[in-house]
Motif scaffolding. Structure first.
Motif, mmCIF file in Angstrom:
data_model
loop_
_atom_site.group_PDB
_atom_site.id
_atom_site.type_symbol
_atom_site.label_atom_id
_atom_site.label_comp_id
_atom_site.label_asym_id
_atom_site.label_seq_id
_atom_site.Cartn_x
_atom_site.Cartn_y
_atom_site.Cartn_z
ATOM 1 N N GLY A 197 0.588 -0.959 0.108
ATOM 2 C CA GLY A 197 -0.157 0.019 -0.043
ATOM 3 C C GLY A 197 0.813 1.146 0.040
ATOM 4 O O GLY A 197 0.560 2.239 -0.631
ATOM 5 N N ALA A 198 1.996 1.183 0.654
ATOM 6 C CA ALA A 198 2.959 2.207 0.746
ATOM 7 C C ALA A 198 3.504 2.661 -0.719
ATOM 8 O O ALA A 198 3.783 3.619 -1.105
ATOM 9 N N VAL A 199 3.795 1.351 -1.403
ATOM 10 C CA VAL A 199 4.444 1.516 -2.817
ATOM 11 C C VAL A 199 3.339 2.385 -3.656
ATOM 12 O O VAL A 199 3.760 3.213 -4.491
ATOM 13 N N LEU A 200 1.888 1.856 -3.553
ATOM 14 C CA LEU A 200 0.911 2.675 -4.316
ATOM 15 C C LEU A 200 0.983 4.024 -4.007
ATOM 16 O O LEU A 200 0.951 4.715 -4.918
ATOM 17 N N GLU A 201 1.182 4.407 -2.698
ATOM 18 C CA GLU A 201 1.155 5.840 -2.401
ATOM 19 C C GLU A 201 2.264 6.605 -2.963
ATOM 20 O O GLU A 201 2.152 7.610 -3.731
ATOM 21 N N ALA A 202 3.614 5.864 -3.102
ATOM 22 C CA ALA A 202 4.691 6.537 -3.716
ATOM 23 C C ALA A 202 4.582 6.523 -5.119
ATOM 24 O O ALA A 202 4.645 7.717 -5.610
ATOM 25 N N VAL A 203 3.836 5.869 -5.703
ATOM 26 C CA VAL A 203 3.765 5.748 -7.267
ATOM 27 C C VAL A 203 2.565 6.898 -7.593
ATOM 28 O O VAL A 203 3.030 7.627 -8.368
ATOM 29 N N ARG A 204 1.763 6.870 -6.628
ATOM 30 C CA ARG A 204 0.791 8.262 -6.944
ATOM 31 C C ARG A 204 1.466 9.429 -6.818
ATOM 32 O O ARG A 204 1.181 10.391 -7.563
ATOM 33 N N GLU A 205 2.331 9.608 -5.622
ATOM 34 C CA GLU A 205 2.815 10.677 -5.457
ATOM 35 C C GLU A 205 3.750 11.320 -6.242
ATOM 36 O O GLU A 205 4.056 12.400 -6.575
ATOM 37 N N ASN A 206 4.699 10.144 -6.767
ATOM 38 C CA ASN A 206 5.788 10.663 -7.551
ATOM 39 C C ASN A 206 6.475 9.500 -8.292
ATOM 40 O O ASN A 206 7.135 8.706 -7.643
ATOM 41 N N GLU A 207 5.942 9.028 -9.475
ATOM 42 C CA GLU A 207 6.447 8.143 -10.266
ATOM 43 C C GLU A 207 8.069 8.104 -10.319
ATOM 44 O O GLU A 207 8.601 6.986 -10.089
ATOM 45 N N ASN A 208 8.444 9.042 -10.822
ATOM 46 C CA ASN A 208 9.921 9.331 -10.984
ATOM 47 C C ASN A 208 10.902 8.903 -9.753
ATOM 48 O O ASN A 208 11.840 8.180 -9.673
ATOM 49 N N ARG A 209 10.334 9.285 -8.590
ATOM 50 C CA ARG A 209 10.930 9.092 -7.205
ATOM 51 C C ARG A 209 10.793 7.572 -6.930
ATOM 52 O O ARG A 209 11.826 6.973 -6.465
ATOM 53 N N ALA A 210 9.561 7.146 -7.145
ATOM 54 C CA ALA A 210 9.632 5.593 -6.819
ATOM 55 C C ALA A 210 10.448 4.797 -7.494
ATOM 56 O O ALA A 210 10.962 3.733 -7.127
ATOM 57 N N ALA A 219 5.073 -2.566 -12.992
ATOM 58 C CA ALA A 219 4.701 -4.002 -12.041
ATOM 59 C C ALA A 219 4.005 -3.672 -11.112
ATOM 60 O O ALA A 219 2.973 -4.224 -10.884
ATOM 61 N N THR A 220 4.235 -2.474 -10.274
ATOM 62 C CA THR A 220 3.272 -2.232 -9.267
ATOM 63 C C THR A 220 1.903 -1.633 -9.727
ATOM 64 O O THR A 220 0.826 -1.968 -9.290
ATOM 65 N N LYS A 221 1.893 -1.040 -10.936
ATOM 66 C CA LYS A 221 0.395 -0.526 -11.382
ATOM 67 C C LYS A 221 -0.179 -1.633 -11.844
ATOM 68 O O LYS A 221 -1.511 -1.650 -11.725
ATOM 69 N N LEU A 222 0.412 -2.619 -12.520
ATOM 70 C CA LEU A 222 -0.469 -3.949 -13.138
ATOM 71 C C LEU A 222 -1.061 -4.793 -11.879
ATOM 72 O O LEU A 222 -2.055 -5.043 -11.957
ATOM 73 N N VAL A 223 -0.235 -4.809 -10.787
ATOM 74 C CA VAL A 223 -0.756 -5.570 -9.605
ATOM 75 C C VAL A 223 -1.893 -4.883 -9.062
ATOM 76 O O VAL A 223 -2.747 -5.181 -8.705
ATOM 77 N N ALA A 224 -1.795 -3.521 -8.922
ATOM 78 C CA ALA A 224 -2.957 -2.607 -8.428
ATOM 79 C C ALA A 224 -4.015 -2.681 -9.247
ATOM 80 O O ALA A 224 -5.214 -2.751 -8.860
ATOM 81 N N LYS B 87 20.368 8.386 -6.207
ATOM 82 C CA LYS B 87 20.283 9.583 -6.848
ATOM 83 C C LYS B 87 19.587 10.952 -6.122
ATOM 84 O O LYS B 87 18.168 10.461 -5.546
ATOM 85 N N SER B 88 19.885 12.029 -6.352
ATOM 86 C CA SER B 88 18.747 12.877 -5.882
ATOM 87 C C SER B 88 18.671 13.928 -7.062
ATOM 88 O O SER B 88 19.903 14.319 -7.773
ATOM 89 N N PHE B 89 17.417 14.337 -7.282
ATOM 90 C CA PHE B 89 17.436 15.036 -8.852
ATOM 91 C C PHE B 89 17.873 16.558 -8.439
ATOM 92 O O PHE B 89 17.661 17.221 -7.438
ATOM 93 N N GLN B 90 17.917 17.442 -9.712
ATOM 94 C CA GLN B 90 18.069 18.862 -9.653
ATOM 95 C C GLN B 90 17.012 19.321 -8.997
ATOM 96 O O GLN B 90 17.096 20.352 -8.252
ATOM 97 N N ILE B 91 15.785 19.158 -9.481
ATOM 98 C CA ILE B 91 14.629 19.650 -9.051
ATOM 99 C C ILE B 91 14.069 18.653 -7.898
ATOM 100 O O ILE B 91 13.950 17.675 -8.219
ATOM 101 N N THR B 92 13.733 19.097 -6.753
ATOM 102 C CA THR B 92 13.311 18.727 -5.602
ATOM 103 C C THR B 92 12.328 17.677 -6.330
ATOM 104 O O THR B 92 11.515 17.916 -6.729
ATOM 105 N N ASN B 93 12.341 16.313 -5.569
ATOM 106 C CA ASN B 93 11.590 15.035 -6.024
ATOM 107 C C ASN B 93 11.581 14.388 -4.737
ATOM 108 O O ASN B 93 12.338 13.159 -4.652
ATOM 109 N N VAL B 94 10.440 14.572 -4.201
ATOM 110 C CA VAL B 94 10.043 13.812 -2.936
ATOM 111 C C VAL B 94 8.587 13.300 -3.113
ATOM 112 O O VAL B 94 7.792 13.643 -4.389
ATOM 113 N N PHE B 95 8.174 12.679 -2.123
ATOM 114 C CA PHE B 95 6.513 12.365 -2.201
ATOM 115 C C PHE B 95 5.616 13.384 -1.115
ATOM 116 O O PHE B 95 5.825 13.403 -0.225
ATOM 117 N N PRO B 96 5.291 14.356 -1.931
ATOM 118 C CA PRO B 96 4.840 15.667 -1.136
ATOM 119 C C PRO B 96 3.998 15.171 -0.048
ATOM 120 O O PRO B 96 3.835 15.954 0.895
#
Ligand code: ADP
Ligand code: MG
Lengths: 325, 252
Positions: A197-210, A219-224, B87-96
């Motif tokens: 569930g935490a991974v789902l939130e992470a994907v929603r919040e910021n795919e690139n960061r995830a 794969a996470t999206k497919l499972v969801a 990595k950390s990105f140039q533009i801040t990239n967290v889970f807001p």
């Protein structure tokens, strides 16, 4: 800490308890629900479509993916259950499992194809694929009844642990359906609280960061997607038993649109929101369709007003205003 | 030539094409293990593009990336993290919307429990402990229950570093970690980077040459997408071409 906390309003404290014990609170509400609704069939509609919206919300509210094809899962769950019961003489419990399994399979196929796309393309691909499912069931007339829908999903009595219960009694029916919905709600809550569930939130919040963290976002999206389809499939199977018929409209894209409206009305990404949304939508429909045949117009206007002024939905706005911080 | 095991990451003739625009051309570099290497160059030199290729955000158009001898040129982004590149990105990239603690905890979880569906996340208290420890190490110990979006800009950058450290990377990549920071925050961040670099390999992208000169052991200078110079800070300081590029920019 407690000393420094600002004094909490009663509503805030109350909603805090609800949020902490979300499964118990939701179940408690649903157990009492038939008492406050005009008639039990409507309560059962809300219950089952609330589950449909709950499953949809896993993808929409918690993973951040807007699907316009969820009718395919509600529909294949309903048809799977109905066909097993009507044509193959499977017992009611087995039929529910078969319906849910069929929807899960359909979700796996559609999900596999759709998760490669994003945003509006994702919505379009899910829409197009769900229409393929619609036509497939439409064409398989001997099995599905084609445009007349699948009739004869009649369940008079069901055996539960040696007891024979009358499924024709609306009260009994409601609580039998609630038993399934209740288990689904509990599983859903477990899932949200899990590391996944935490991974789902992470994907929603910021795919690139995830992705940068090392999560396989696709794969996470497919499972969801598949899990979401399974919940909606269960809702479909229960709906088939509840209505004694599977109308072909179950698979229509308007049914996909309805669940988007329910989720938004109730509050996307909130646990209880889907049931609030389903109740609001179906009560509006129930009241307005008696008054005017243009009820959809008024439901549409209410929906637009909500999107404009309460984008977090009814439950989401209540939580924002009074909820625990 | 350096011994193969001394090289943690290498690019061979890496180029990157954006719809006809050559942002990176034939860059071959060997990054040494245990060293702090800075990639510098004026704005638009291709530093971020090179950084993104190194960190797996997108594949190079030409050439190869070798991490510990393994070819990652066509690997998917998440495989870079699993291989040990953070990595950390140039533009801040967290889970807001998540708390600082949950941001870091999710990053730690990526190492162990990706598809755990049926247990409660609280059933793994060691992840929370490690998240708190990492947050404290970047100076965010008392901010751990704040949502990431409520943190100040500098704090978000520090949070991102903590997230990058969460997977215990062999190689830490930082793209302009001090971008948009106040002088005070910049000083703290440089101190943090120095401490981090004492224990692991770090590659740092920086636009301000002055900031990294005293800190790093090796420098890579990019200009117009090409490798202009490579060497120790003293080599680079003495390099006429580099001086011309930077003076031409009005920075030094
Ligand atoms: N996604 C992209 N599409 C097209 N051009 C890009 C893209 N990313 C970067 N560029 C171009 O590539 C060049 C290098 O950019 P960048 O790597 O961000 O430089 P730096 O980080 O050194 O300032 C710039 O001219 C920039 O406009
Ligand atoms: Mg840059």
């Amino acid at each position: 800490m407690t000393v420094l906390d600002p004094p909490q309003s009663t509503a805030r404290r109350w909603l805090g308890h609800v949020a902490r014990h979300r499964v118990a609170a939701t179940l408690g509400f649903l157990v009492l629900f038939p008492l406050i609704v005009p008639y039990e069939a409507l309560a059962a509609n809300i219950l089952v479509l609330g589950l449909y919206a709950l499953g949809f919300n896993l993808l929409f509210g918690y993973t951040g993916l807007l699907s316009f094809g969820h009718a395919a899962f509600l529909g294949s769950g309903a048809y799977g259950c109905g066909i097993a019961l009507v044509h193959f003489g499977v017992g009611w419990f087995g039929a529910i499992l078969i319906g849910t399994a069929l929807a899960t399979l359909v979700a796996a196929v559609i999900g596999f194809l759709a998760i490669r796309t994003r945003g509006i393309y994702f919505a379009m691909v899910t829409l197009a694929l769900s229409m393929c499912v619609y036509y497939a069931f439409y064409q398989m007339e001997p099995l599905t009844g084609g445009e007349n829908g699948l009739r004869g999903v009649n369940l008079q009595t069901i055996g539960v642990f040696g007891f024979q219960l009358s499924f024709l009694n609306p009260t009994v029916k409601y609580y039998v359906l609630l038993a399934f919905v209740g288990v689904a709600i509990w599983l859903f809550s477990r899932l949200l609280a899990s590391p996944f569930g935490a991974v789902l939130e992470a994907v929603r919040e910021n795919e690139n960061r995830a992705r940068a963290c090392g999560y396989d976002v696709a794969a996470t999206k497919l499972v969801a997607f598949v899990i979401s389809g399974a919940f909606c499939g269960l809702a479909g199977a229960l709906n088939a038993l509840h209505l004694s018929i599977v109308p072909i409209e179950t698979l229509h894209y308007t049914t996909s649109g309805q669940v988007v409206m329910m989720a938004l009305l109730g509050g996307m990404g909130t646990f209880f929101g889907p049931f609030v949304g389903a109740a609001t939508f179906l009560l509006l429909q129930d009241v307005l369709s008696v008054l005017t045949q243009h009820w959809q117009l008024y439901v549409g206007i209410v929906f637009i007003l909500f999107v404009l002024f309460f984008p977090r939905g009814i439950w989401g706005s209540l939580l924002d205003r009074f909820g625990p911080r | 030539m350096t011994a193969a095991s001394d090289v943690i990451l290498a690019t061979e003739g890496v180029g990157k094409n954006f719809g006809g625009f050559q942002a990176l051309r034939d860059v071959s570099v060997e990054f040494r293990r245990g060293k702090l290497t800075a990639i510098i160059g004026p704005n638009g030199a291709g530093k971020s593009t090179y950084f993104n290729v190194l960190s797996g955000a997108f594949p190079p158009s030409t050439g190869r990336i070798l991490f510990e001898g393994r070819d990652l040129s066509r690997a998917r982004p998440h495989s870079f993290a699993r291989a040990g590149i953070a990595k950390s990105f140039q533009i801040t990239n967290v889970f807001p919307e998540l708390t600082a603690q949950e941001n870091v905890r999710v990053a730690i979880q990526a190492v162990h429990r990706r598809f755990e569906l049926f247990r409660h996340r609280r059933a793994f208290p060691e992840l929370y402990d490690e998240a708190d420890r990492l947050l404290a190490s970047v100076g965010l110990g008392d901010r751990r229950l704040r949502r990431a979006r409520e943190l100040a800009h500098g704090e978000q950058r520090s949070l991102e570093v903590a997230m990058a450290l969460a997977c215990r990377p062999k190689l830490l990549l930082l793209d302009e970690p001090t971008a948009g920071m106040s002088p005070e925050e910049t000083r703290e961040m440089m101190g943090l980077i120095e401490r981090l670099a004492a224990e692991r390999t770090v590659i740092l992208v920086e636009h301000k040459m002055k900031l990294v000169m005293g800190l790093c052991q090796r420098l890579i200078v990019l200009h117009h997408g090409e490798l202009l110079a490579e060497g120790t800070p003293d080599d680079i300081r003495a390099n006429d071409e580099v001086r011309r590029v930077y003076l031409g920019q009005g920075a030094h």
